[in-house]
Enzyme design. Structure first.
Site, PDB file in Angstrom:
ATOM      1  CE  LYS A  21      -3.800  -2.217  -0.455  1.00 56.33           C
ATOM      2  NZ  LYS A  21      -4.410  -3.117   0.477  1.00 56.33           N
TER       3      LYS A  21
HETATM    4  C1  LIG Z   1      -5.521  -4.138   0.833  1.00 53.04           C
HETATM    5  C2  LIG Z   1      -7.000  -3.961   0.826  1.00 53.04           C
HETATM    6  C3  LIG Z   1      -7.798  -4.299   1.921  1.00 53.04           C
HETATM    7  C4  LIG Z   1      -7.285  -5.031   3.106  1.00 53.04           C
HETATM    8  O1  LIG Z   1      -6.225  -4.436   3.706  1.00 53.04           O
HETATM    9  P1  LIG Z   1      -5.427  -5.277   4.836  1.00 53.04           P
HETATM   10  O2  LIG Z   1      -4.684  -4.205   5.568  1.00 53.04           O
HETATM   11  O3  LIG Z   1      -4.533  -6.202   4.083  1.00 53.04           O
HETATM   12  O4  LIG Z   1      -6.425  -5.977   5.649  1.00 53.04           O
HETATM   13  C5  LIG Z   1      -9.135  -3.993   1.890  1.00 53.04           C
HETATM   14  N1  LIG Z   1      -9.688  -3.418   0.817  1.00 53.04           N
HETATM   15  C6  LIG Z   1      -8.973  -3.113  -0.274  1.00 53.04           C
HETATM   16  C7  LIG Z   1      -9.653  -2.459  -1.430  1.00 53.04           C
HETATM   17  C8  LIG Z   1      -7.611  -3.389  -0.314  1.00 53.04           C
HETATM   18  O5  LIG Z   1      -6.896  -3.131  -1.412  1.00 53.04           O
END
Ligand SMILES: *Cc1c(COP(=O)(O)O)cnc(C)c1O
Length: 389
Positions: free
Chosen positions: A192
């Site tokens: 991210k």
């Molecule tokens: C990465 C992601 C999540 C989940 O994030 P985590 O921190 O891995 O639980 C949820 N929604 C979207 C759209 C994502 O890309």
């Protein structure tokens, strides 16, 4: 197991950027004697609130965005018999948390241009059991929040933003996290826009949601461990007020987050530059380039997603194979939920009910986009695409 050898010049789809400050802060945490949730997680929360820059925001650090979404919907009282609307064009985490609570998911189609949830489809899908709406700011482009919030007000729906891609995105000139929904949840997963390895942040203006999430992120204990060891009440005393979860963020992870957050503006500038470089390098190819934010708004550029144009003569899967053969990692965001066996079978979903997401899925490729990429890497991806197309 035999793994294929990765050539030295392989360009991965995503890589984190971890600097010496992050490493030193983690080492400091390890030496400090306090490695689980404590002073650094606290500071990460207050730094995050300061980053968003508006008074009255409560930030609750958790060990994933999935956990944060679960806690937000739990705090809003979503449960069996309720229905929650979200987009089919997302990762399963957005929807699975609704099922954790015994409520039902109603998936709706996305907008063809932005791939964000379509407000008209939301409006059409609201039924007597609908209690909440979970928009996703796809790729880092804010969903149409003014319209979605208006629809939510009209139908008395709670709104929890899946802001996993949206640091820092704006809508109406304001950062996601400050837009006036019930809660917004950011992800710090490895790929991210900032990362703590695993982690997330629940942001809300509602002190009751924040208080409930703080209790439920740690076993339903009425005060967290840091309080227990620093407040006046006896250090051994705690009360269990609900069957909570184990969703707290460790100080080891928060140590990373403190410095990643400090660099978030620089990271964002680099992502913008890379997206612009892609735009320029890919123009003229049979590709639909990603939607931009409206003038004056900020796109977080978590993802750079192209779609094969009608006149492209190669299939999407073949393009990804050829890019891989050229040493370039790609991905697809997302295989829509309506195609996934669990969601398809549970709700009897068919692709023809989601024509815009379906069509986008069949033609889309997410290209590598991360701050450590060099300008020459963009040119290399463009060159490979030119050769394939
Ligand atoms: C990465 C992601 C999540 C989940 O994030 P985590 O921190 O891995 O639980 C949820 N929604 C979207 C759209 C994502 O890309």
């Amino acid at each position: 197991m035999n793994r294929p050898t990765v050539p030295a010049d392989f360009l991965p789809f995503a890589l984190p950027e971890i600097g010496e400050e992050e490493i030193a802060e983690v080492v400091d945490t390890l030496r400090s004697g306090w490695i689980t949730t404590g002073p650094k997680a606290r500071r990460f929360e207050s730094d995050f609130a300061a980053f968003l820059g508006e008074p009255g925001l409560h930030c609750v650090a958790v060990n994933s965005a999935t956990a944060g979404l679960h806690l937000a919907l739990e705090a809003l009282g979503i449960g069996p018999g309720d229905e929650v609307l979200t987009t089919t064009h997302t990762f399963t985490a957005t929807a699975e948390v609704v099922r954790y609570l015994g409520a039902d998911v109603k998936l709706v189609d996305c907008d063809a241009a932005t791939l964000n949830i379509d407000p008209a489809a939301v409006e059409a899908a609201v039924g007597p059991r609908t209690k909440a709406l979970v928009p996703v700011h796809y790729a880092g482009l804010a969903a149409d929040m003014p319209r979605l919030l208006q629809i939510a007000r009209r139908h008395r729906l709670k709104v929890v933003e899946d802001a996993a891609h949206a640091l820092p995105s704006t809508s109406g000139g304001r950062l996601v996290g400050t837009l006036g929904s019930d809660a917004a949840v950011f992800s710090f997963y490895a790929n991210k826009t900032i990362t703590t390895g695993e982690g997330g942040m629940l942001v809300t203006r509602d002190p009751e949601i924040a208080a409930r999430a703080r209790v439920m992120r740690l076993h339903g204990i009425s005060r967290d461990a840091f309080d227990r060891f620093s407040a006046q009440v006896p250090s051994w005393y705690y009360e269990i007020v609900a069957p909570g979860f184990k969703y707290n963020l460790t100080d080891i992870a928060a140590a990373l987050g403190l410095h990643q957050l400090r660099r978030a503006r620089d990271f964002h500038r680099r992502r913008e530059q890379l997206a612009q470089a892609y735009d320029a390098a890919l123009s003229g190819l049979p590709l639909q380039l990603p939607a931009h934010a409206p003038p004056g708004e900020q796109h977080a550029w978590h993802l750079y997603v192209v779609r094969l144009a009608d006149d492209a003569r190669v299939a999407r899967d073949r393009v990804i194979e050829r890019l891989y053969a050229a040493g370039i990692g790609c991905s697809v965001h997302y295989i829509p939920l309506h195609l996934q066996p669990y969601w398809r079978e549970r709700y009897g979903l068919q692709a023809r009910h989601f024509p815009r997401s379906q069509r986008a899925f069949e033609r889309m490729i997410s290209l590598p986009l991360y701050t450590r990429m060099r300008d020459a890497d963009v040119e290399r991806v463009a060159q490979a695409l030119r050769a394939v197309l």
